[in-house]
Motif scaffolding. Structure first.
Motif, PDB file in Angstrom:
ATOM      1  N   GLU A  24      54.710  54.851  51.884  1.00 42.84           N
ATOM      2  CA  GLU A  24      53.752  54.007  51.578  1.00 42.84           C
ATOM      3  C   GLU A  24      52.885  54.549  50.574  1.00 42.84           C
ATOM      4  N   SER A  25      52.686  55.760  50.294  1.00 40.54           N
ATOM      5  CA  SER A  25      51.544  56.267  49.337  1.00 40.54           C
ATOM      6  C   SER A  25      51.977  56.031  47.902  1.00 40.54           C
ATOM      7  N   THR A  26      53.567  56.046  47.967  1.00 41.25           N
ATOM      8  CA  THR A  26      54.021  55.879  46.588  1.00 41.25           C
ATOM      9  C   THR A  26      54.017  54.430  46.267  1.00 41.25           C
ATOM     10  N   TYR A  27      54.183  53.674  47.166  1.00 48.65           N
ATOM     11  CA  TYR A  27      54.237  52.319  47.001  1.00 48.65           C
ATOM     12  C   TYR A  27      52.807  51.841  46.322  1.00 48.65           C
ATOM     13  N   HIS A  28      51.767  52.245  47.033  1.00 47.85           N
ATOM     14  CA  HIS A  28      50.578  51.964  46.540  1.00 47.85           C
ATOM     15  C   HIS A  28      49.879  52.422  45.107  1.00 47.85           C
ATOM     16  N   THR A  29      50.642  53.789  44.797  1.00 46.82           N
ATOM     17  CA  THR A  29      50.263  54.307  43.618  1.00 46.82           C
ATOM     18  C   THR A  29      51.074  53.702  42.690  1.00 46.82           C
ATOM     19  N   LEU A  30      52.206  53.369  42.769  1.00 48.85           N
ATOM     20  CA  LEU A  30      53.193  52.594  41.595  1.00 48.85           C
ATOM     21  C   LEU A  30      52.506  51.027  41.406  1.00 48.85           C
TER      22      LEU A  30
END
Length: 459
Positions: free
Chosen positions: A160-166
Motif C-alpha cells: 500500500e505504501s507503493t500505491y500511495h507514493t505512485l
C-alpha cells in the motif's frame, strides 16, 4: 385437322421425335386444394398440443363428433383498433378447423414478430427478455463488490505504501492533461462493477507515475516500485477484460480514461501500427459515450435558473477526456501524416477550463473550438477562459492545419499552389494573433540569458 392426325407438342417438334399418347384412361388425381387442407389440419393440431402443455392458451379440449374444438376465452380490448388485422401477428398460429371448414379462435405464437415489427425493424429487441450481462473472461473473484485499496494492491502485487507514493506522483507530474480531480480515484471504486475495472484504472495511471522512480536502476527496489512496463502490461490486459461484460452497451467513463492513459503510454513509445489502431479504438469509444455532444444542449440549470454545479463538474470531467483524445489524435496523425480520426464539424463540447476552477467547483465560462482557424483565438478570448490547456489546443490545431495543408500524398505535385500559399499565410497570421492574445502568465518570458551563461561557463 381434317385428316384426324394427332397434334405434336413443341418439344417433340424441336427434337424431331414422335409424341406418345396413353391408350387407356388414367385414374383422376386429387381435387385442387384437398391435399393442402389436410396438411393444414395436421399442422394446426400439432401446434395446439405444445401450446396447451405450456399453458399458452386457457381452454379445454371438448370432443364433438369427429372433430375437436378448443374453447379459448377471448381477451377484452379497450379499443376497436387493438383488435383485428393490426393486432394479429404474422406467422404460425394455433387454430382448429370445424366440420364446416371454418377456423376457431387463433392463438398467436409469441416468438413470431408482429406486422409493425416487420415494417419498422430495429436493432434493439424489445419483446424478448434481456439476456443476463455477460461477464466475459472474468471469474467470481473479479466480480466482488468489496473494492478497496488493499484489494487493488493485492492484485497488483504491490504494498500500500507503493500505491500511495505512485498515486501522489501521478497527480504531481501528470501535466499533459488533467483527467481526474485529486483524491477522487478511490471514490470511483464504489461505482465499479468489478475489481478488474479498478485494477485497469490504477495500473494505467501507475504506468505513467512509475517513470519517476528508480526501479529500473536499482533492482533491489523492484518489488516496491515496478517498472512502467509492468503496469502497462497489466493495464492492457485488464482493460480488455473489463470491456467484455459491457458487450453492446457503452462502457463507463473511467474505463475510457484508463484507455486514454494506456494509449498515451503506447504513443510515447511509438506511433506504429499497433498504437495507431489503439488510437482509432479510443476515438470510437469517445463517440460511443457521446463525449462530442457534452454541451450540445448548453449548461444544465436548477429550478431557479442557476448553473447546476454538480452536473457542470461531472461534464467538465467528460470534456477533459474528450480533448485528451483529441490531443492524442492530433499528435499521432501529424506524425504519421494521416487524417484525423475525429470530426471537428460534429464536436459540440466546450474547451477545458483552468484546473483550479474545476477542483474548487467554481463555474467558468468556456467555448467550442471553431472549425474556422481565424475565429479560434477570438472566441476563446471573448469567453474569458484562461486555461493553459484550452489555449494550447487552439494553437496546436493551427499546427495540424498547416501540416495537412503542406503535405501532399501526390508525388507528382511537388510545388505548392497559390491556394495553399494563401492558406498558410492565413494560418501564420492566426498564430501571431493567438500568441499576442495569450492571457497573462501563459506567454514565454525567458530572455535566453540563462542558456548563454551556462554555455559560457562550460566553455
Amino acid at each position: 385437322m381434317g385428316n384426324r392426325t394427332l397434334p405434336v407438342c413443341s418439344l417433340c417438334a424441336k427434337t424431331e421425335s414422335a409424341c406418345e399418347y396413353p391408350t387407356y384412361a388414367e385414374k383422376p388425381g386429387p381435387k385442387l386444394g384437398s391435399t393442402q387442407k389436410n396438411r393444414r389440419r395436421r399442422s394446426q393440431q400439432t401446434a395446439i398440443r405444445p401450446l396447451q402443455a405450456q399453458h399458452h392458451i386457457k381452454g379445454a379440449v371438448v370432443p364433438s363428433g369427429n372433430s375437436t374444438t378448443v374453447t379459448t376465452p377471448i381477451p377484452q380490448t379497450s379499443s376497436p383498433h387493438q383488435s383485428g388485422f393490426w393486432s394479429a401477428p404474422l406467422g404460425p398460429a394455433a387454430s382448429v378447423a370445424q366440420d364446416d371448414g371454418t377456423d376457431t379462435e387463433t392463438v398467436a405464437d409469441p416468438d413470431v414478430p408482429t406486422f409493425s415489427q416487420i415494417m419498422y425493424p430495429s436493432h434493439d429487441d424489445h419483446d424478448k427478455e434481456q439476456a443476463p450481462v455477460s461477464t466475459g473472461g472474468l471469474v467470481s473473484s473479479d466480480l466482488t463488490t468489496d473494492i478497496t485499496v488493499e484489494a487493488v494492491c493485492r492484485r497488483l502485487r504491490i504494498p500500500e505504501s507503493t500505491y500511495h507514493t505512485l498515486m501522489t506522483s501521478y497527480f504531481e507530474y501528470m501535466t499533459v492533461f488533467t483527467l481526474f480531480k485529486p483524491h477522487s480515484i478511490e471514490g470511483k471504486f464504489s461505482q465499479m462493477k468489478s475489481i478488474v475495472e479498478a485494477e485497469a484504472l490504477v495500473a494505467s495511471m501507475f504506468a505513467f507515475s512509475a517513470r519517476f522512480h528508480t526501479s529500473e536502476k536499482d533492482k533491489s527496489t523492484w518489488n516496491y516500485f515496478p517498472a512502467p512496463s509492468y503496469f502497462a502490461k497489466i493495464a492492457y490486459k485488464r482493460i480488455e477484460d473489463a470491456f467484455e461484460p459491457y458487450d453492446d452497451t457503452p462502457p463507463p467513463l473511467w474505463l475510457l480514461q484508463a484507455s486514454v492513459l494506456e494509449t498515451f503510454y503506447r504513443l510515447t513509445r511509438s506511433v506504429r501500427s499497433k498504437s495507431w489502431r489503439a488510437m482509432g479504438n479510443l476515438v470510437r469509444l469517445g463517440y460511443d459515450l457521446k463525449l462530442h455532444l457534452v454541451d450540445v444542449d448548453g449548461q444544465k440549470r436548477d429550478s431557479e435558473g442557476n448553473i447546476d454545479i454538480e452536473a457542470w463538474s461531472a461534464q467538465e470531467e467528460q470534456r477533459r477526456c474528450w480533448w485528451a483524445i483529441w490531443e492524442l489524435d492530433v499528435f499521432a496523425s501529424t506524425i504519421r501524416r494521416l487524417p484525423l480520426g475525429m470530426n471537428w464539424s460534429s464536436t459540440y463540447t466546450f474547451l477545458p477550463i483552468p484546473d483550479s476552477y474545476w477542483f474548487e467547483n467554481r463555474y467558468q465560462q468556456s467555448c467550442y473550438l471553431p472549425q474556422d482557424a481565424t475565429k479560434r483565438w477570438k472566441v476563446l478570448l471573448e469567453s474569458g477562459n484562461t486555461s493553459p490547456r484550452a489555449w494550447f489546443i487552439a494553437i496546436n490545431s493551427l499546427m495540424h492545419d498547416a501540416q495537412q495543408l503542406v503535405y501532399n500524398p501526390e508525388t507528382t505535385k511537388s510545388t505548392m499552389s497559390k491556394h495553399q500559399a494563401e492558406h498558410l499565410t492565413v494560418i501564420a497570421n492566426c498564430l501571431y494573433c493567438s500568441t499576442t492574445s495569450l492571457p497573462a502568465g501563459l506567454g514565454y518570458l525567458a530572455s535566453g540569458s540563462t542558456m548563454r551563461t551556462s554555455l559560457a561557463s562550460t566553455s
